[in-house]
Design an enzyme around this catalytic site. Sequence first.
Site, PDB file in Angstrom:
ATOM      1  CG  ASP A 103      11.874  93.402 -22.735  1.00 31.41           C
ATOM      2  OD1 ASP A 103      12.505  93.569 -23.806  1.00 31.41           O
ATOM      3  OD2 ASP A 103      10.642  93.268 -22.691  1.00 31.41           O
TER       4      ASP A 103
ATOM      5  CB  CYS B 247      14.884  96.348 -27.061  1.00 31.55           C
ATOM      6  SG  CYS B 247      16.578  95.779 -27.211  1.00 31.55           S
TER       7      CYS B 247
ATOM      8  CB  ILE C 217       8.811  85.047 -38.565  1.00 31.39           C
ATOM      9  CG1 ILE C 217       7.297  84.856 -38.669  1.00 31.39           C
ATOM     10  CG2 ILE C 217       9.397  85.508 -39.898  1.00 31.39           C
ATOM     11  CD1 ILE C 217       6.551  86.091 -39.106  1.00 31.39           C
TER      12      ILE C 217
ATOM     13  CG  HIS D 112      18.255  99.384 -25.503  1.00 33.47           C
ATOM     14  ND1 HIS D 112      17.271  98.480 -25.175  1.00 33.47           N
ATOM     15  CD2 HIS D 112      17.642 100.572 -25.677  1.00 33.47           C
ATOM     16  CE1 HIS D 112      16.110  99.112 -25.145  1.00 33.47           C
ATOM     17  NE2 HIS D 112      16.300 100.381 -25.445  1.00 33.47           N
TER      18      HIS D 112
END
Lengths: 262, 151
Positions: A72, A75, A168, A255
């Site tokens: 999405d 990952c 972060i 991915h």
Amino acid sequence: MEPFTHNDGNRDELIIQQKRDIEKEISDTTPLISEQLPLTCLYAEYSGDEIFTAKIQDLSKKYKFIRRTRPDGNCFFRAFAYSYLEYLISNNSAYQEFKKLAEESKEKLVQLGFPSFTLEDFHETFMEVIQRVSPDNAGGHSTVQDELHKIFNEQGYSDYVVVYLRLITSGKLQEEADFYQNFIEGDLTIEAFRHLEVEPMYKESDHIHIIALCTALGAGVRVEYLDRGEGGTVKAHDFPEGSEPRIYLIYRPGHYDILYPN
Amino acid sequence: MSTPARRRLMRDFKRLQEDPPTGVSGAPTDNNIMIWNAVIFGPHDTPFEDGTFKLTIEFTEEYPNKPPTVRFVSKVFHPNVYADGGICLDILQNRWSPTYDVSAILTSIQSLLSDPNPNSPANSTAAQLYKENRREYEKRVKACVEQSFID
């Protein structure tokens, strides 16, 4: 932003609707984080493909299991957080150190100019998640491991963890803007890059995200690249370079999933 | 049912009440925290001065991970506002950050009124007039300011 030469707001809405339909299909069929699966399950995805078959064979010498993440756009962050917490729950001193760093990270981000009101919301949830997977919690390792898996498949918690890691990362890019500017292609400023490619959810991660996050948290990541490149072996890269990996990920174009070394 | 989106919207509302930014206001509708009504007052020293522009903000359960849909209900003549009230503003699209809250959204729209971006027009007439005929632009804006009293 793309200049629009028309007067029709509906086009945007149609595109957004179409995107939502695709996202819904993915979220209905794929968990945010899967159970541990044998690495050999990858063969099925590339059956008949000699290059990939040879590379999976090579990879299976080093890794036994894989844990899939939902594709999405988040990952990398989700895999990173899950895998690192999994390491930390078996290493109490590293866990305590990380907890302290996480606790202090909010103040640091506020100093960098992030709005404290909204930051607080994400930080509170982030700390709650860390607390819920403390190695000191009752029930021992397997209970904590189950809790981790449960939390990461609850969209609300899971996504807030991703948001906080994105912040972060964004903070690190801002803090060392001069250094990270070198990684950015084209004439985007770090400022623009953070707002376009780092802070928005569902935006995919590149090396620059990985380096910034690993450096900010002091956590080593090894990424195994499974692609069509020549040589028959899978190439690995450690971030930051020369660090001891705590997190193992597999990258296939577009991915990231989690790996478990033998 | 409390979800992260609803919890966060309650926080946003509390903050908007306790620490309201100048010239904007907003609140959830009576029976649905996912739909808000808001008002932006036209910024001083702009042709929008004295206007009271109403908006609706629709949130999904994915808020704050995804931006809400914000729309002017009042008629607004502006280079970045579509005929149906939709707003072309980067922070509501590809520059959305989960760190933005309702207060930040409304103040960003307020500053968009002062500083249009004629290079990404949602209303090409308004964009053209803004660039080429500022007097006529201001005249048209003032007409919608008048209209906003009646709406």
